[in-house]
Design a protein around this motif. Structure first.
Motif, PDB file in Angstrom:
ATOM      1  N   ASP A  81      -6.682  -2.745 -12.139  1.00  0.00           N
ATOM      2  CA  ASP A  81      -7.697  -3.513 -11.322  1.00  0.00           C
ATOM      3  C   ASP A  81      -7.444  -5.006 -11.610  1.00  0.00           C
ATOM      4  O   ASP A  81      -7.350  -5.337 -12.818  1.00  0.00           O
ATOM      5  CB  ASP A  81      -9.074  -3.097 -11.529  1.00  0.00           C
ATOM      6  N   ARG A 102       0.952  -1.137   0.113  1.00  0.00           N
ATOM      7  CA  ARG A 102       0.077   0.088   0.014  1.00  0.00           C
ATOM      8  C   ARG A 102       0.815   1.206  -0.081  1.00  0.00           C
ATOM      9  O   ARG A 102       0.454   2.305  -0.783  1.00  0.00           O
ATOM     10  CB  ARG A 102      -1.055  -0.176   1.023  1.00  0.00           C
ATOM     11  N   LEU A 116       1.528   0.736  -4.594  1.00  0.00           N
ATOM     12  CA  LEU A 116       0.314   1.220  -5.295  1.00  0.00           C
ATOM     13  C   LEU A 116       0.365   2.720  -5.724  1.00  0.00           C
ATOM     14  O   LEU A 116       0.684   3.356  -5.005  1.00  0.00           O
ATOM     15  CB  LEU A 116      -0.943   0.875  -4.256  1.00  0.00           C
ATOM     16  N   THR A 117      -0.079   2.763  -6.781  1.00  0.00           N
ATOM     17  CA  THR A 117      -0.376   4.282  -7.397  1.00  0.00           C
ATOM     18  C   THR A 117      -1.747   4.220  -8.107  1.00  0.00           C
ATOM     19  O   THR A 117      -2.589   3.609  -8.127  1.00  0.00           O
ATOM     20  CB  THR A 117       0.966   4.385  -8.899  1.00  0.00           C
ATOM     21  N   ASP A 118      -1.987   5.599  -8.434  1.00  0.00           N
ATOM     22  CA  ASP A 118      -3.310   5.641  -9.389  1.00  0.00           C
ATOM     23  C   ASP A 118      -3.445   5.162 -10.420  1.00  0.00           C
ATOM     24  O   ASP A 118      -4.588   4.652 -10.859  1.00  0.00           O
ATOM     25  CB  ASP A 118      -3.495   7.291  -9.600  1.00  0.00           C
ATOM     26  N   GLU A 119      -2.278   4.591 -11.242  1.00  0.00           N
ATOM     27  CA  GLU A 119      -2.149   3.762 -12.396  1.00  0.00           C
ATOM     28  C   GLU A 119      -2.584   2.358 -12.149  1.00  0.00           C
ATOM     29  O   GLU A 119      -2.368   1.532 -12.967  1.00  0.00           O
ATOM     30  CB  GLU A 119      -0.925   4.070 -13.157  1.00  0.00           C
ATOM     31  N   THR A 120      -2.294   1.829 -10.896  1.00  0.00           N
ATOM     32  CA  THR A 120      -2.526   0.467 -10.536  1.00  0.00           C
ATOM     33  C   THR A 120      -3.633   0.003 -11.115  1.00  0.00           C
ATOM     34  O   THR A 120      -4.699   0.271 -10.750  1.00  0.00           O
ATOM     35  CB  THR A 120      -2.280   0.196  -9.130  1.00  0.00           C
TER      36      THR A 120
END
Length: 116
Positions: free
Chosen positions: A110, A100, A104-108
């Motif tokens: 789903d 975390r 994790l980035t905003d581009e990770t």
């Protein structure tokens, strides 16, 4: 936090094993919590030992697969015994916090669409 909820559920259930969902103590499987996560389902199962005097946790990952037109399930299982709960929970919390914080980035993307 998730692991602690699992362990808390285990402790809570220990006090009321006779009437939960109509199962009795003679059953090897005492409690089961399925968790659907995209293409996979995880099962957290509390089971009693053969002597019925102790309990352990199995964690199973199940994924539906199709091979040669036949549907089957790939399963991977971990057996976790009560003497290992704390170390397992500490290790899991540490790596989840690391991911975390550091991975994790905003581009990770789903994982629901992933085959991993």
């Amino acid at each position: 936090m998730i692991v602690w909820q699992i362990l808390k559920t285990f402790d809570m259930y220990r006090d009321d094993t006779d009437g939960f969902y109509g199962r009795d103590r003679s059953s090897e499987e005492v409690y089961s919590k399925p968790v659907k996560a995209g293409k996979r389902t995880y099962f957290f199962d509390v089971k009693s030992t053969r002597g019925k005097n102790d309990y352990y946790l199995t964690i199973t990952e199940s994924k539906k697969v199709e091979r040669d037109g036949q549907v089957s399930y790939d399963k991977h299982k971990i057996f976790l015994y009560k003497e290992d709960f704390e170390k397992f929970a500490d290790g899991l919390k540490e790596v989840v916090d690391y991911i975390r914080t550091n991975c994790l980035t905003d581009e990770t993307p789903d994982r629901e669409d992933s085959d991993f």
